[in-house]
Design a protein around this motif. Structure first.
Motif, mmCIF file in Angstrom:
data_model
loop_
_atom_site.group_PDB
_atom_site.id
_atom_site.type_symbol
_atom_site.label_atom_id
_atom_site.label_comp_id
_atom_site.label_asym_id
_atom_site.label_seq_id
_atom_site.Cartn_x
_atom_site.Cartn_y
_atom_site.Cartn_z
ATOM 1 N N THR A 70 38.511 -40.328 67.968
ATOM 2 C CA THR A 70 37.440 -40.629 69.124
ATOM 3 C C THR A 70 37.594 -39.516 69.959
ATOM 4 O O THR A 70 38.219 -40.064 71.039
ATOM 5 N N PRO A 71 37.015 -38.373 69.770
ATOM 6 C CA PRO A 71 37.321 -37.595 71.036
ATOM 7 C C PRO A 71 36.449 -37.846 72.278
ATOM 8 O O PRO A 71 35.357 -38.606 71.865
ATOM 9 N N GLU A 72 36.509 -37.109 73.354
ATOM 10 C CA GLU A 72 35.746 -37.516 74.456
ATOM 11 C C GLU A 72 34.092 -37.097 74.150
ATOM 12 O O GLU A 72 34.202 -36.060 73.835
ATOM 13 N N ALA A 73 33.628 -37.777 74.868
ATOM 14 C CA ALA A 73 32.031 -37.273 74.776
ATOM 15 C C ALA A 73 31.730 -35.900 75.177
ATOM 16 O O ALA A 73 30.963 -35.311 74.658
ATOM 17 N N SER A 74 32.438 -35.276 76.158
ATOM 18 C CA SER A 74 31.951 -33.918 76.593
ATOM 19 C C SER A 74 32.369 -32.981 75.587
ATOM 20 O O SER A 74 31.742 -31.995 75.406
ATOM 21 N N GLU A 176 47.585 -33.756 72.718
ATOM 22 C CA GLU A 176 48.431 -35.070 72.692
ATOM 23 C C GLU A 176 48.752 -34.923 70.952
ATOM 24 O O GLU A 176 47.897 -35.053 70.097
ATOM 25 N N PRO A 177 50.166 -34.655 70.662
ATOM 26 C CA PRO A 177 50.663 -34.403 69.101
ATOM 27 C C PRO A 177 50.809 -35.828 68.419
ATOM 28 O O PRO A 177 50.972 -36.995 69.125
ATOM 29 N N GLY A 178 50.695 -35.594 67.231
ATOM 30 C CA GLY A 178 50.691 -36.541 66.339
ATOM 31 C C GLY A 178 52.287 -37.155 66.175
ATOM 32 O O GLY A 178 53.123 -36.716 66.676
ATOM 33 N N GLU A 327 50.232 -31.925 63.922
ATOM 34 C CA GLU A 327 48.917 -31.978 64.166
ATOM 35 C C GLU A 327 48.606 -32.536 65.505
ATOM 36 O O GLU A 327 49.472 -33.516 66.123
ATOM 37 N N THR A 328 47.352 -32.104 66.238
ATOM 38 C CA THR A 328 46.896 -32.713 67.364
ATOM 39 C C THR A 328 45.953 -33.728 67.120
ATOM 40 O O THR A 328 45.328 -33.738 66.186
ATOM 41 N N VAL A 329 46.499 -34.953 67.906
ATOM 42 C CA VAL A 329 45.478 -36.004 67.898
ATOM 43 C C VAL A 329 44.217 -36.193 68.501
ATOM 44 O O VAL A 329 43.257 -36.421 68.251
ATOM 45 N N ARG A 330 44.378 -35.526 69.916
ATOM 46 C CA ARG A 330 43.215 -35.425 70.867
ATOM 47 C C ARG A 330 43.502 -34.262 71.716
ATOM 48 O O ARG A 330 44.478 -34.017 71.911
#
Length: 379
Positions: A70-74, A176-178, A327-330
């Motif tokens: 769920t990424p940031e809305a922007s 943010e890394p997994g 992998e990057t989470v966000r």
């Protein structure tokens, strides 16, 4: 397939990329497929805009939208806006969503992007395929590059990599890394499970601002490391960038990895061929040094600059080196930061395969017939 011609790889930098694009892609017999990202990164449009301006309706596109949680809305809004502009630049293009994680949070980006590429219909008249690595994650870009390179080499199609680089913008994008370091799909390296000699592993992580947690986790997942040789950018646009990274990673370098200062690997921030040649030399010399004593294993972890990662990609393909990644989470990104607005992009073009290299077989060492000048990047 051997890639000896990469020692004389056709490359262009900055203004010369524009010259090459005008002279090469402006030819009416060139029909191109562009594979690129359709995400939030403000650099996503640069290469597409350049190619569309010269190719017009001779350009088709496959744009990958990486989906993470769920990424940031922007960021979603920015990605939507970029996707609409890409549709306007390349009418009829395909924008494909690629899930980076599965239902069990396992990284699946490589398998998903491979499926997307295989199912994409490449026009029969295609003469060139361009992979724009600018805004693609390593877990997507590396498998895509390997698949597309194999496809192009089997059909005599020219394969290009293009990048719009901005190291300051890279630093401004936090991630943010997994929690699962993995081998990038297609880059597991040579199977050494039945080796009769001990395996001597060298880990070559690319240092990048704000990625210490990711590299620490990757390092702990690699067992029995004989030596760690971190890659730092030098020369760089900011002459102190290498020093800043060494200071940021001091605890890892000194306490955890116990890196000898002589083992730092310095590669150009603006020229991927410098990274490729440096890593290739390391692979060859290490293999010769431990021949019949150990089984050499060099493990790459390119995180950060896509220009340096492109060089690592070439070395990994040529020498069948494993690439370990997380992998990057966000992502967290504020495009209004002054450093992002104020710094210009550095453009890179690499021609990795195609008819231009056919003359090299007949005249060893001869340069391919490309009218646009080939030059080194500014120091």
């Amino acid at each position: 397939m051997a890639h000896d011609h990469w020692e004389n790889c056709v490359a262009h930098f900055d203004a010369q990329v524009d010259v090459f694009a005008a002279e090469y892609f402006g030819r009416p017999d060139v029909h191109c497929v562009l594979v690129a990202a359709a995400g939030f990164d403000p650099r996503s449009l640069g290469i597409a805009t350049l190619l569309a301006g010269h190719l017009g309706d001779r350009l088709s596109g496959l744009f990958v939208r990486e989906e993470r949680g769920t990424p940031e809305a922007s960021l979603v809004t920015a990605a939507d806006q970029n996707a609409e502009q890409l549709r306007a630049l390349v009418p009829g293009c395909e924008i494909a969503s690629v899930d980076i994680f599965g239902d069990d949070n396992a990284p699946i980006a490589g398998a998903r992007v491979a499926s997307v590429i295989r199912s994409h219909s490449i026009p029969a008249e295609t003469t060139d395929i361009v992979l724009d690595m600018t805004a693609l994650s390593i877990g997507v870009a590396f498998p895509a590059a390997r698949l597309l390179l194999d496809y192009c080499e089997s059909r005599g199609i020219a394969f290009h990599i293009m990048i719009a680089s901005n190291p300051e913008l890279d630093d401004a994008i936090a991630s943010e890394p997994g929690d699962r370091p993995i081998a990038v799909r297609g880059f597991a390296g040579v199977d050494q499970s039945d080796a009769t000699l001990d395996i001597a592993r060298i880990w070559v992580p690319q240092l990048a601002k704000g990625r210490a947690a990711a590299l620490t986790d990757i390092g702990r997942s690699i067992r029995g490391t004989y030596k760690i040789c971190p890659v730092v950018p030098f020369p760089a646009r900011d002459p102190r960038r290498a020093d800043a990274l060494i200071a940021e990673y001091e605890s890892q370098l000194v306490d955890e990895w116990q890196v000898d200062p002589r083992d730092l690997v310095y590669v150009s921030e603006s020229n991927p061929l410098d990274c490729y040649r440096t890593l290739s030399t390391l692979a060859r010399r290490y293999s010769d040094a431990v021949d019949q004593i150990f089984v050499p294993s060099i493990i790459l972890s390119p995180i950060g600059s896509r220009v340096m990662a492109a060089g690592a990609l070439m070395a990994a393909i040529e020498h069948d080196l494993p690439v370990q990644y997380i992998e990057t989470v966000r992502y967290d990104f504020d495009p209004a930061k002054p450093t992002v607005v104020a710094t210009a992009e550095m453009r890179v073009h690499l021609l990795l395969s195609g008819p231009a290299y056919s003359e090299l077989g007949a005249a060893a060492g001869a340069a391919p017939e490309i009218t646009a000048p080939v030059s080194d990047p500014p120091a």
